[in-house]
Design a protein around this motif. Structure first.
Motif, PDB file in Angstrom:
ATOM      1  N   ASP A  79     -13.633 -29.930 -22.139  1.00 23.58           N
ATOM      2  CA  ASP A  79     -14.274 -28.733 -22.667  1.00 23.58           C
ATOM      3  C   ASP A  79     -14.259 -28.794 -24.197  1.00 23.58           C
ATOM      4  N   GLN A  80     -15.443 -28.888 -24.810  1.00 29.69           N
ATOM      5  CA  GLN A  80     -15.536 -29.024 -26.260  1.00 29.69           C
ATOM      6  C   GLN A  80     -16.146 -27.791 -26.923  1.00 29.69           C
ATOM      7  N   ARG A  81     -16.190 -26.660 -26.197  1.00 32.13           N
ATOM      8  CA  ARG A  81     -16.755 -25.457 -26.815  1.00 32.13           C
ATOM      9  C   ARG A  81     -15.962 -25.082 -28.065  1.00 32.13           C
ATOM     10  N   PRO A  82     -16.670 -24.777 -29.152  1.00 30.79           N
ATOM     11  CA  PRO A  82     -15.983 -24.503 -30.416  1.00 30.79           C
ATOM     12  C   PRO A  82     -15.184 -23.205 -30.376  1.00 30.79           C
ATOM     13  N   LEU A  83     -14.128 -23.180 -31.186  1.00 26.92           N
ATOM     14  CA  LEU A  83     -13.316 -21.984 -31.346  1.00 26.92           C
ATOM     15  C   LEU A  83     -13.202 -21.650 -32.829  1.00 26.92           C
ATOM     16  N   PRO A  84     -12.979 -20.386 -33.167  1.00 28.85           N
ATOM     17  CA  PRO A  84     -12.768 -20.025 -34.567  1.00 28.85           C
ATOM     18  C   PRO A  84     -11.573 -20.770 -35.160  1.00 28.85           C
ATOM     19  N   PHE A  85     -11.576 -20.906 -36.489  1.00 28.75           N
ATOM     20  CA  PHE A  85     -10.546 -21.658 -37.207  1.00 28.75           C
ATOM     21  C   PHE A  85      -9.138 -21.187 -36.859  1.00 28.75           C
ATOM     22  N   ALA A  86      -8.952 -19.880 -36.696  1.00 31.90           N
ATOM     23  CA  ALA A  86      -7.618 -19.334 -36.428  1.00 31.90           C
ATOM     24  C   ALA A  86      -7.031 -19.905 -35.142  1.00 31.90           C
ATOM     25  N   TYR A  87      -7.853 -20.114 -34.118  1.00 29.44           N
ATOM     26  CA  TYR A  87      -7.370 -20.672 -32.862  1.00 29.44           C
ATOM     27  C   TYR A  87      -6.977 -22.143 -33.037  1.00 29.44           C
TER      28      TYR A  87
END
Length: 297
Positions: A3-11
């Motif tokens: 799973d390569q869905r992007p996450l916000p920087f904080a995660y």
């Protein structure tokens, strides 16, 4: 398929922090051994410690088991921002380079470039923590703890001395990260596609361990001189024996031989080989956990 869905920087930052702390809690005694071996000057095995077991045994016998965790406060405080910066910077720089080169998928050359840039970024975060750790791990250390190291360095050497060894640290992290992330990309492409969580964990453990081993093989000489540089106090009017990276590399080779550039390699690779696998497994699993929360319907 991962799973390569992007996450916000904080995660990304938090996942890197969790991975870093997990790795150091398991592997820290080997880091103490590595530093002790790197700091002893001599050729042909002449020194107090002849190897990992000898060093571990002598530390426990002569100084007590707790000494194996001497200075761990600094790395624990460092590991969160350090590893978080490593993985988050690698992800963010990867996006920058893919846009810059007009590609949609990561390639091995881009993985190496991205890892190197992330390593340079990471260096600015870790230098003061690394300096404190090295000063505490030295057997001759007279400091009472992390706060005492910081106070005495500022008092005797100046505030900027907290960044003593920045150049050497950048060399160390650029080389290690380039090797680590570049090898991970290549090894992952050679392994069977992960069709279940167990296979994914196995692939991450294998690729991370191999990446950590290659990165360690490439960057150990820079780590040796970094330890020497950071353990040399700044004294006004006195030219330090170890100051800049390339002259220090040449000096160590001249005085102690080429093999001296790999002092502490075995404990270092035993830590960062498996440690690299632990890092990658914990990071990817934590990111998957966060994706499950973030993309929850």
């Amino acid at each position: 398929m991962s799973d390569q869905r992007p996450l916000p920087f904080a995660y990304q930052f938090l996942a890197g922090a969790i991975a870093g702390v997990s790795e150091i809690l398991v592997m820290y005694p080997l880091d103490v051994v590595k530093t002790r071996i790197q700091l002893q000057v001599g050729t042909g095995g002449k020194g107090e410690y002849t190897g990992i077991i000898d060093c571990l045994t002598k530390i426990v016998k002569n100084e007590g088991p707790s000494r194996l965790y001497r200075g761990i406060t600094a790395p624990i405080l460092m590991e969160a921002p350090k590893r978080a910066t490593k993985f988050a910077a690698n992800d963010e720089w990867g996006k920058v380079y893919k846009r810059a080169f007009g590609v949609s998928q990561m390639t091995q050359p881009l993985s190496i470039l991205t890892g190197a840039t992330a390593g340079a970024t990471e260096s600015f975060v870790v230098v003061p923590f690394e300096l404190v750790k090295i000063r505490l791990q030295d057997k001759t250390s007279k400091y009472n703890g992390m706060g005492d190291v910081v106070r005495q360095i500022i008092k005797k050497e100046g505030v900027l001395a907290l960044y003593n060894g920045l150049e050497a640290t950048m060399w160390r992290h650029i080389v290690w990260n380039a090797g680590y992330f570049g090898v991970i990309f290549q090894v992952r492409s050679l392994l069977p596609e992960a069709k279940n969580p167990t296979q994914k964990t196995t692939n991450d453990l294998i690729s991370g361990a191999i990446g950590g081993t290659v990165g360690t093989l490439l960057n150990t000489p820079f780590d040796v001189v970094k330890s020497r540089i950071q353990n040399t106090p700044v004294v006004e009017g006195v030219v330090r024996k170890y100051n800049w990276t390339l002259p220090s590399l040449a000096l160590v080779m001249k005085e102690e031989g080429f093999r001296a550039l790999y002092k502490g390699f075995l404990p270092k690779v035993l830590r960062l080989g498996p440690g690299g696998g632990i890092l990658l497994v914990v990071f990817t699993q934590t990111m998957d956990f966060f994706r499950g929360i973030y993309y929850k319907d």
